[in-house]
Design a protein around this motif. Structure first.
Motif, mmCIF file in Angstrom:
data_model
loop_
_atom_site.group_PDB
_atom_site.id
_atom_site.type_symbol
_atom_site.label_atom_id
_atom_site.label_comp_id
_atom_site.label_asym_id
_atom_site.label_seq_id
_atom_site.Cartn_x
_atom_site.Cartn_y
_atom_site.Cartn_z
ATOM 1 N N SER A 241 0.740 -1.141 0.118
ATOM 2 C CA SER A 241 -0.453 -0.251 -0.046
ATOM 3 C C SER A 241 1.276 1.078 0.351
ATOM 4 O O SER A 241 0.164 2.059 -0.956
ATOM 5 C CB SER A 241 -0.791 0.192 1.565
ATOM 6 N N THR A 242 2.006 1.565 1.168
ATOM 7 C CA THR A 242 2.432 2.646 1.015
ATOM 8 C C THR A 242 3.947 2.187 0.177
ATOM 9 O O THR A 242 4.829 3.659 -0.021
ATOM 10 C CB THR A 242 3.590 2.574 2.762
ATOM 11 N N ARG A 243 4.193 1.500 -0.365
ATOM 12 C CA ARG A 243 5.353 1.008 -1.480
ATOM 13 C C ARG A 243 6.886 1.186 -0.332
ATOM 14 O O ARG A 243 8.161 1.533 -0.925
ATOM 15 C CB ARG A 243 5.449 1.359 -2.176
ATOM 16 N N GLU A 244 6.563 1.685 0.844
ATOM 17 C CA GLU A 244 7.350 1.736 1.705
ATOM 18 C C GLU A 244 8.852 0.037 1.776
ATOM 19 O O GLU A 244 8.127 -0.669 1.867
ATOM 20 C CB GLU A 244 7.507 2.042 2.990
ATOM 21 N N ILE A 245 10.062 0.685 1.743
ATOM 22 C CA ILE A 245 10.745 -0.805 1.827
ATOM 23 C C ILE A 245 11.152 -0.923 3.867
ATOM 24 O O ILE A 245 11.928 -0.624 4.640
ATOM 25 C CB ILE A 245 12.568 -0.615 1.011
ATOM 26 N N LEU A 246 10.206 -2.438 3.723
ATOM 27 C CA LEU A 246 10.147 -2.450 5.032
ATOM 28 C C LEU A 246 11.371 -2.720 5.609
ATOM 29 O O LEU A 246 11.428 -3.199 7.297
ATOM 30 C CB LEU A 246 8.871 -3.767 5.457
ATOM 31 N N LYS A 247 11.950 -4.335 4.852
ATOM 32 C CA LYS A 247 12.935 -5.296 5.173
ATOM 33 C C LYS A 247 13.798 -4.611 3.808
ATOM 34 O O LYS A 247 13.397 -5.074 2.896
ATOM 35 C CB LYS A 247 12.940 -6.104 6.447
ATOM 36 N N GLN A 248 15.547 -5.566 4.023
ATOM 37 C CA GLN A 248 15.843 -6.124 3.401
ATOM 38 C C GLN A 248 17.174 -7.159 3.270
ATOM 39 O O GLN A 248 18.209 -7.214 4.643
ATOM 40 C CB GLN A 248 17.362 -4.795 2.427
ATOM 41 N N GLU A 249 16.678 -8.287 3.215
ATOM 42 C CA GLU A 249 18.002 -8.796 3.204
ATOM 43 C C GLU A 249 18.767 -9.555 2.397
ATOM 44 O O GLU A 249 18.705 -8.801 1.323
ATOM 45 C CB GLU A 249 17.541 -10.653 3.174
ATOM 46 N N ILE A 250 20.019 -9.314 2.648
ATOM 47 C CA ILE A 250 21.458 -9.582 2.406
ATOM 48 C C ILE A 250 21.713 -10.995 2.483
ATOM 49 O O ILE A 250 22.203 -11.148 3.369
ATOM 50 C CB ILE A 250 22.110 -8.992 1.880
ATOM 51 N N ASP A 251 21.869 -11.920 1.147
ATOM 52 C CA ASP A 251 22.944 -13.285 1.462
ATOM 53 C C ASP A 251 24.181 -13.231 0.051
ATOM 54 O O ASP A 251 23.851 -12.969 -0.659
ATOM 55 C CB ASP A 251 22.256 -14.100 0.940
ATOM 56 N N PHE A 252 25.216 -13.194 1.166
ATOM 57 C CA PHE A 252 26.636 -12.974 0.191
ATOM 58 C C PHE A 252 27.423 -14.316 0.635
ATOM 59 O O PHE A 252 27.631 -13.842 2.404
ATOM 60 C CB PHE A 252 26.626 -11.792 0.197
ATOM 61 N N GLY A 253 28.354 -15.000 0.406
ATOM 62 C CA GLY A 253 29.200 -15.792 0.907
ATOM 63 C C GLY A 253 29.176 -16.498 2.019
ATOM 64 O O GLY A 253 29.653 -16.243 2.496
ATOM 65 N N GLY A 254 28.148 -17.164 1.905
ATOM 66 C CA GLY A 254 27.437 -17.830 2.936
ATOM 67 C C GLY A 254 27.019 -16.822 3.892
ATOM 68 O O GLY A 254 26.620 -17.382 5.561
ATOM 69 N N ARG A 255 26.817 -15.230 4.475
ATOM 70 C CA ARG A 255 26.838 -14.541 5.248
ATOM 71 C C ARG A 255 25.319 -14.173 4.571
ATOM 72 O O ARG A 255 25.002 -14.020 3.864
ATOM 73 C CB ARG A 255 28.335 -13.682 5.484
ATOM 74 N N LYS A 256 24.707 -13.490 5.840
ATOM 75 C CA LYS A 256 23.361 -12.718 5.668
ATOM 76 C C LYS A 256 23.694 -11.663 6.677
ATOM 77 O O LYS A 256 23.617 -11.404 7.838
ATOM 78 C CB LYS A 256 22.286 -13.854 5.684
ATOM 79 N N MET A 257 23.223 -10.606 5.689
ATOM 80 C CA MET A 257 22.390 -9.742 7.347
ATOM 81 C C MET A 257 21.574 -8.851 6.541
ATOM 82 O O MET A 257 20.236 -9.756 5.976
ATOM 83 C CB MET A 257 23.447 -8.287 6.125
ATOM 84 N N LEU A 258 20.532 -8.406 7.961
ATOM 85 C CA LEU A 258 19.476 -7.325 7.837
ATOM 86 C C LEU A 258 19.310 -6.325 7.326
ATOM 87 O O LEU A 258 20.385 -5.557 8.831
ATOM 88 C CB LEU A 258 18.406 -8.638 8.925
ATOM 89 N N MET A 259 18.826 -5.740 6.664
ATOM 90 C CA MET A 259 17.946 -4.415 7.527
ATOM 91 C C MET A 259 16.939 -3.999 7.654
ATOM 92 O O MET A 259 15.415 -4.183 6.863
ATOM 93 C CB MET A 259 18.351 -3.132 6.468
ATOM 94 N N GLU A 260 16.348 -3.043 8.155
ATOM 95 C CA GLU A 260 14.744 -3.499 9.116
ATOM 96 C C GLU A 260 14.330 -1.715 9.262
ATOM 97 O O GLU A 260 14.816 -0.630 10.499
ATOM 98 C CB GLU A 260 14.597 -4.241 10.094
ATOM 99 N N LEU A 261 12.837 -1.640 9.167
ATOM 100 C CA LEU A 261 12.753 -0.024 8.729
ATOM 101 C C LEU A 261 12.697 0.658 10.796
ATOM 102 O O LEU A 261 11.736 -0.615 11.390
ATOM 103 C CB LEU A 261 11.171 0.118 8.060
ATOM 104 N N VAL A 262 13.245 1.374 10.565
ATOM 105 C CA VAL A 262 12.374 2.337 12.118
ATOM 106 C C VAL A 262 11.382 2.455 12.026
ATOM 107 O O VAL A 262 10.835 3.421 11.499
ATOM 108 C CB VAL A 262 13.762 2.815 12.819
ATOM 109 N N ASP A 263 10.514 1.902 12.937
ATOM 110 C CA ASP A 263 8.984 3.659 13.316
ATOM 111 C C ASP A 263 9.479 4.785 13.599
ATOM 112 O O ASP A 263 10.962 5.423 13.665
ATOM 113 C CB ASP A 263 8.598 3.002 14.235
#
Length: 245
Positions: free
Chosen positions: A223-245
């Protein structure tokens, strides 16, 4: 019976050929809904994930100023283990998101790109002290590589949507020039975010910057087209970004 089969095969071959020749998305081939991009400020927490551990490593703030002729995007990265902030600035034309300017300053390097008939600027490697003057010619339209994550949330997303995006990136350690980012797949799904159910587009992407070895998955509020979170997978590692209210 052979003639109709031959005709069907010919039609199928033509379809495959035309499909394979589809042009990548660019400022000249831009289906994005420009009205979805507004002046705003958002912040995301950045985590490193390992097994069940979720360790915050920084914050990312994004400021967007949408003017009549140009859009200004400033991204500030504040890493816990760094004494200085990383600041990236991007300017694109409002009409079609054609790149105008990109700068990036952090502990490792400084970079300035000015987009015109030629791409000019400089790249300063702070580890070696080497400064390289930039003068690149690209004979195809493209978006700035720093803008394409914003572009993704403005596209006509639907179940199974995929596409290729033409981008320009300058990274002596990886790629220099016009390369591609790829939307591999899009799914409509529901996630629990901050204790609430959210209908989202789950968009899986990769790009030539990482030789398509890093996978970024965006969860975009329908509905808002906000990116709520993003997962990044690379070389066996994983990162996460999450939107702050």
């Amino acid at each position: 019976m052979k003639k109709p089969l031959f005709i069907l095969l010919a039609i199928f071959g033509t379809f495959v050929q035309l499909h394979s020749q589809e042009k990548p998305l660019s400022p000249l081939n831009n289906p994005a809904d420009k009205s979805l991009l507004k002046s705003e400020t958002s912040e995301m927490n950045w985590f490193m994930l390992k097994d069940t551990l979720k360790v915050q490593i920084g914050k990312v703030q994004t400021q967007i100023q949408k003017k009549k002729e140009k859009i200004y995007i400033i991204t500030t990265v504040d890493m816990k283990q760094s004494t200085t902030k990383w600041v990236d600035s991007t300017i694109v034309e409002t009409q079609n998101f054609k790149p105008v300017y990109h700068s990036s300053f952090n502990q490792q390097r400084d970079m300035v790109l000015k987009f015109g008939k030629k791409i000019t600027g400089y790249y300063l490697d702070k580890k070696t002290g080497t400064k390289t003057n930039i003068s690149e010619e690209v004979h195809k339209p493209f978006f700035d590589s720093n803008f394409y994550p914003q572009l993704i949330r403005l596209l006509p997303l639907k179940e199974g949507y995929s596409n290729t995006i033409s981008i320009f990136d300058y990274n002596p350690a990886a790629k220099i020039g016009a390369i591609n980012a790829t939307i591999k797949n899009t799914q409509e799904t529901t996630i629990t975010f901050k204790g609430q159910k959210k209908q989202v587009w789950k968009v899986e992407t990769t790009d030539d910057i990482s030789n398509n070895t890093a996978i970024s998955t965006y969860y975009i509020d329908k509905s808002t087209r906000e990116i709520l979170k993003q997962e990044i997978d690379f070389g066996g590692r994983k990162m996460l970004m999450e939107l702050v209210d």
